[in-house]
Motif scaffolding. Sequence first.
Motif, mmCIF file in Angstrom:
data_model
loop_
_atom_site.group_PDB
_atom_site.id
_atom_site.type_symbol
_atom_site.label_atom_id
_atom_site.label_comp_id
_atom_site.label_asym_id
_atom_site.label_seq_id
_atom_site.Cartn_x
_atom_site.Cartn_y
_atom_site.Cartn_z
ATOM 1 N N UNK A 299 0.829 -1.197 0.000
ATOM 2 C CA UNK A 299 0.000 0.000 0.000
ATOM 3 C C UNK A 299 0.865 1.248 0.000
ATOM 4 N N UNK A 300 0.320 2.331 -0.541
ATOM 5 C CA UNK A 300 0.963 3.635 -0.403
ATOM 6 C C UNK A 300 0.519 4.341 0.869
ATOM 7 N N UNK A 301 -0.351 3.696 1.650
ATOM 8 C CA UNK A 301 -0.741 4.269 2.938
ATOM 9 C C UNK A 301 -2.195 4.076 3.292
ATOM 10 N N UNK A 302 -3.089 4.800 2.618
ATOM 11 C CA UNK A 302 -4.493 4.825 3.021
ATOM 12 C C UNK A 302 -5.200 3.479 2.906
ATOM 13 N N UNK A 303 -4.897 2.719 1.861
ATOM 14 C CA UNK A 303 -5.541 1.409 1.720
ATOM 15 C C UNK A 303 -5.123 0.479 2.853
ATOM 16 N N UNK A 304 -3.838 0.477 3.166
ATOM 17 C CA UNK A 304 -3.356 -0.371 4.254
ATOM 18 C C UNK A 304 -3.981 0.006 5.579
ATOM 19 N N UNK A 305 -4.102 1.319 5.816
ATOM 20 C CA UNK A 305 -4.729 1.786 7.045
ATOM 21 C C UNK A 305 -6.179 1.310 7.127
ATOM 22 N N UNK A 306 -6.918 1.481 6.033
ATOM 23 C CA UNK A 306 -8.328 1.092 6.011
ATOM 24 C C UNK A 306 -8.498 -0.411 6.196
ATOM 25 N N UNK A 307 -7.725 -1.205 5.454
ATOM 26 C CA UNK A 307 -7.861 -2.660 5.553
ATOM 27 C C UNK A 307 -7.429 -3.168 6.926
ATOM 28 N N UNK A 308 -6.421 -2.558 7.528
ATOM 29 C CA UNK A 308 -5.995 -2.982 8.855
ATOM 30 C C UNK A 308 -7.088 -2.713 9.887
ATOM 31 N N UNK B 285 4.334 -1.069 3.375
ATOM 32 C CA UNK B 285 4.247 0.230 2.706
ATOM 33 C C UNK B 285 5.622 0.883 2.603
ATOM 34 N N UNK B 286 5.791 1.781 1.626
ATOM 35 C CA UNK B 286 7.059 2.486 1.492
ATOM 36 C C UNK B 286 7.418 3.260 2.756
ATOM 37 N N UNK B 287 8.707 3.388 2.994
ATOM 38 C CA UNK B 287 9.212 4.058 4.184
ATOM 39 C C UNK B 287 8.735 5.499 4.282
ATOM 40 N N UNK B 288 8.555 6.163 3.127
ATOM 41 C CA UNK B 288 8.139 7.563 3.148
ATOM 42 C C UNK B 288 6.634 7.740 2.942
ATOM 43 N N UNK C 176 2.805 8.437 4.149
ATOM 44 C CA UNK C 176 2.349 9.375 5.178
ATOM 45 C C UNK C 176 2.370 8.742 6.571
ATOM 46 N N UNK C 177 2.928 9.477 7.523
ATOM 47 C CA UNK C 177 3.121 8.940 8.871
ATOM 48 C C UNK C 177 1.817 8.500 9.520
ATOM 49 N N UNK C 178 0.751 9.259 9.310
ATOM 50 C CA UNK C 178 -0.514 8.926 9.961
ATOM 51 C C UNK C 178 -1.019 7.550 9.525
ATOM 52 N N UNK C 179 -0.780 7.177 8.279
ATOM 53 C CA UNK C 179 -1.270 5.872 7.812
ATOM 54 C C UNK C 179 -0.496 4.730 8.469
ATOM 55 N N UNK C 180 0.786 4.953 8.738
ATOM 56 C CA UNK C 180 1.563 3.949 9.472
ATOM 57 C C UNK C 180 0.987 3.763 10.868
ATOM 58 N N UNK C 181 0.643 4.895 11.490
ATOM 59 C CA UNK C 181 0.111 4.839 12.856
ATOM 60 C C UNK C 181 -1.272 4.186 12.887
ATOM 61 N N UNK C 182 -2.056 4.391 11.837
ATOM 62 C CA UNK C 182 -3.367 3.743 11.768
ATOM 63 C C UNK C 182 -3.225 2.221 11.717
ATOM 64 N N UNK D 142 7.787 -1.680 6.777
ATOM 65 C CA UNK D 142 8.151 -0.552 5.931
ATOM 66 C C UNK D 142 9.284 -0.962 5.002
ATOM 67 N N UNK D 143 9.215 -0.525 3.743
ATOM 68 C CA UNK D 143 10.231 -0.899 2.775
ATOM 69 C C UNK D 143 10.853 0.354 2.169
ATOM 70 N N UNK D 144 12.152 0.327 1.992
ATOM 71 C CA UNK D 144 12.863 1.453 1.402
ATOM 72 C C UNK D 144 12.751 1.358 -0.123
#
Length: 408
Positions: free
Chosen positions: A136-145, A159-162, A164-170, A180-182
């Motif tokens: 995921x680039x962020x939002x999809x992973x957050x929603x599915x989690x 998700x990529x290392x860069x 959005x921080x909020x999606x990682x926290x979600x 996280x992947x570089x």
Amino acid sequence: MSKFSYVSHLECPKCDEKYREDQIHHLCNCGSPLLVRYDLEKVKKNVSRDDISNRKNSLWRYHELLPVHSEENVISLGEGITPFEKLNTLGAEYGLNNLYIKDEGIIPTGSFKTRGASVGVSKASELGVKQLAMPTNGNAGAAWALYASKANIKATIVMPLDAPEITRKEVYIAGGDLHLINGLISDAGKVVGQLVQNEGVYDASTLKEPYRIEGKKTMGYEIIEQFGWNVPDVILYPTGGGVGIIGIYKAIVELQELGWIEKGKFPRLVAVQAEGCAPIVEAWKKGQKESVFFENSKTCAFGINVPKALGDFLVLESIYTTKGCAIAVSEKELLEAQKQVASLEGNFICPEGAATFAAARKLREQGWIQADEHVVCLNTGLGVKYPETVEIEGVQTLQPGDKIYVNN
């Protein structure tokens, strides 16, 4: 009494192979994504659009046209029926008399990915899935989690290392297995692919399961319903993996076959990308049916930083069929549009959504969109999830006792 769902089977849009929908399937044997089909004749006999309109404000109001058989298997946070508003001030700025926003930021988890997660996780739960994985680039992973946590399904998210921080926290706060992947989402996809192959985990990657698109297509249903069961002239959509634009096209085709809207009348669908990642735009310019991997892709509109979409041929087909187009906007243009939408209309939208407004302006200037046409821009998420896109300048720091003077 109508059934909860009239789902019929899964079908390959490339080779027409059919599969049972009550079993776990991912891609067709030919490698294509699978699409969900319904017995639309039975839907037509048992449900009317008036029945739909009298139901509660949820995307599940369209349950006969969604793939979950039993209501008790629905995993919901109250998603759907997001704001659809006319933007008069911004429209005047752009030379558009009928400019609308469909605001997917006003939804649980703060992005349109919620729709795919609700329907996708619900069907996965109905099929007995206990663990899923996705890049995921962020939002999809957050929603599915978050939805997986409610369904008691373990979610492995890469998700990529860069991102959005909020999606990682979600993902983290939902109890997801976060990695996280570089690299890019394409690199994350390779890691997930290995996990799926080695461990037999359910693959929830974009279009590698057939049900995310069914949640996304409800945006199309809602736009048509909120527009009085009429079809707008143009719909602009920020396009990365392309599930949203594929889903909206699918929804309109289904509504036509049901006889709920005029047969053969389509909105011109516009795939909007960033100049730093525009594989669909490049393919459309050349009249191609598939895109080529976009090297060294980069954009602040992180959700559309997808260098090669699995369903690119379906995105391009929807554009060609509706006489739409694909257009790329610069970082400067989309950030300027983001500020305009907030300062003129009060909507703090995400950079991906802002790209659609920048594109609408360009297409109006080029004469591709006419002044009186009805134009819908999709904002796919909350702007507050991307605080790094806004730089604050010229703000005075006060000391206790300082006074503020108004300049007339």
